[in-house]
Motif scaffolding. Structure first.
Motif, PDB file in Angstrom:
ATOM      1  N   SER A  23       0.831  -1.211   0.000  1.00  0.00           N
ATOM      2  CA  SER A  23       0.000   0.000   0.000  1.00  0.00           C
ATOM      3  C   SER A  23       0.861   1.256   0.000  1.00  0.00           C
ATOM      4  O   SER A  23       0.527   2.241  -0.660  1.00  0.00           O
ATOM      5  N   LEU A  24       1.970   1.235   0.727  1.00  0.00           N
ATOM      6  CA  LEU A  24       2.864   2.397   0.718  1.00  0.00           C
ATOM      7  C   LEU A  24       3.487   2.597  -0.664  1.00  0.00           C
ATOM      8  O   LEU A  24       3.658   3.733  -1.109  1.00  0.00           O
ATOM      9  N   HIS A  25       3.807   1.497  -1.317  1.00  0.00           N
ATOM     10  CA  HIS A  25       4.349   1.602  -2.673  1.00  0.00           C
ATOM     11  C   HIS A  25       3.344   2.278  -3.599  1.00  0.00           C
ATOM     12  O   HIS A  25       3.689   3.191  -4.338  1.00  0.00           O
ATOM     13  N   TRP A  26       2.097   1.828  -3.557  1.00  0.00           N
ATOM     14  CA  TRP A  26       1.088   2.400  -4.446  1.00  0.00           C
ATOM     15  C   TRP A  26       0.751   3.826  -4.065  1.00  0.00           C
ATOM     16  O   TRP A  26       0.480   4.653  -4.932  1.00  0.00           O
ATOM     17  N   SER A  27       0.769   4.139  -2.781  1.00  0.00           N
ATOM     18  CA  SER A  27       0.447   5.514  -2.390  1.00  0.00           C
ATOM     19  C   SER A  27       1.564   6.474  -2.782  1.00  0.00           C
ATOM     20  O   SER A  27       1.309   7.633  -3.090  1.00  0.00           O
ATOM     21  N   SER A  28       2.810   5.996  -2.800  1.00  0.00           N
ATOM     22  CA  SER A  28       3.906   6.873  -3.227  1.00  0.00           C
ATOM     23  C   SER A  28       4.027   6.913  -4.746  1.00  0.00           C
ATOM     24  O   SER A  28       4.489   7.897  -5.310  1.00  0.00           O
ATOM     25  N   ALA A  29       3.603   5.836  -5.405  1.00  0.00           N
ATOM     26  CA  ALA A  29       3.677   5.801  -6.867  1.00  0.00           C
ATOM     27  C   ALA A  29       2.636   6.723  -7.490  1.00  0.00           C
ATOM     28  O   ALA A  29       2.895   7.350  -8.508  1.00  0.00           O
ATOM     29  N   TRP A  30       1.468   6.773  -6.889  1.00  0.00           N
ATOM     30  CA  TRP A  30       0.392   7.622  -7.404  1.00  0.00           C
ATOM     31  C   TRP A  30      -0.209   8.442  -6.271  1.00  0.00           C
ATOM     32  O   TRP A  30      -1.326   8.185  -5.830  1.00  0.00           O
ATOM     33  N   PRO A  31       0.506   9.450  -5.777  1.00  0.00           N
ATOM     34  CA  PRO A  31      -0.040  10.234  -4.660  1.00  0.00           C
ATOM     35  C   PRO A  31      -1.344  10.936  -5.019  1.00  0.00           C
ATOM     36  O   PRO A  31      -2.164  11.183  -4.160  1.00  0.00           O
ATOM     37  N   SER A  32      -1.537  11.228  -6.291  1.00  0.00           N
ATOM     38  CA  SER A  32      -2.779  11.896  -6.682  1.00  0.00           C
ATOM     39  C   SER A  32      -3.974  10.959  -6.588  1.00  0.00           C
ATOM     40  O   SER A  32      -5.113  11.408  -6.616  1.00  0.00           O
ATOM     41  N   LEU A  45      -4.671   9.178  -3.983  1.00  0.00           N
ATOM     42  CA  LEU A  45      -5.153   9.122  -2.611  1.00  0.00           C
ATOM     43  C   LEU A  45      -6.344  10.055  -2.426  1.00  0.00           C
ATOM     44  O   LEU A  45      -6.400  11.128  -3.024  1.00  0.00           O
TER      45      LEU A  45
END
Length: 166
Positions: free
Chosen positions: A153-162, A164
């Motif tokens: 989840s941290l990977h995906w949240s940092s990969a696509w912060p927009s 969130l």
């Protein structure tokens, strides 16, 4: 004995035969019966989930492609659950628990990736998998899986912060 009692006895006998496990160790037999019970429940859950996607499509609430893609994920777990149930009944309890847990884990990861990434509703499904791993395998499995989920989840949240929610 009345008819209700005989029906209950018949159902109880069939249920016991369904979840029975052929292992000599009592603890392994208990774990196997619990796992087989969870496989029956899992089959019911994924069948209901797949039917829900089909119903949503039939009511015109979602396009056909999205509904059938959504139904494909739970439908894939019906044969996996039944295979694990059959193999666990033959005494292969621990390997089937591990197989089910890891296939389910990566299946949920794929579903989360396909359906909205970090905002996917599939994330809550990890509760089922991690609970089974922690209960039937070892608490360490649950901790490792939780770490993988958090990392994913941290990977995906940092990969696509927009992506969130704001």
């Amino acid at each position: 004995m009345n008819e209700t009692t005989s029906t209950r006895a018949w159902l109880a006998d069939k249920w016991e035969r369904l979840i029975a496990v052929d292992v000599p160790d009592e603890e392994e037999a208990r774990r196997g019966r619990l796992f087989n019970t969870l496989m029956v429940i899992s089959t019911g859950i994924v069948t209901t989930l797949a039917l829900t996607f089909v119903l949503i499509w039939a009511l015109g609430l979602t396009p056909a492609f999205a509904a059938w893609l959504g139904a494909a994920f739970p439908l894939a777990f019906i044969p996996i659950s039944l295979f694990c149930l059959a193999q666990a009944r033959r005494g292969r309890v621990r390997p089937m628990i591990a197989l089910y847990v890891w296939v389910n884990f990566f299946g949920i990861a794929l579903a989360a990736l396909v359906f909205d990434g970090i905002r996917s509703n599939a994330w809550v499904l990890y509760i089922w998998t991690i609970t089974i791993a922690g209960t039937l395998l070892a608490p360490g499995y649950a901790l490792r899986m939780t770490g993988l989920v958090v990392g994913y989840s941290l990977h995906w949240s940092s990969a696509w912060p927009s992506a969130l929610p704001t």
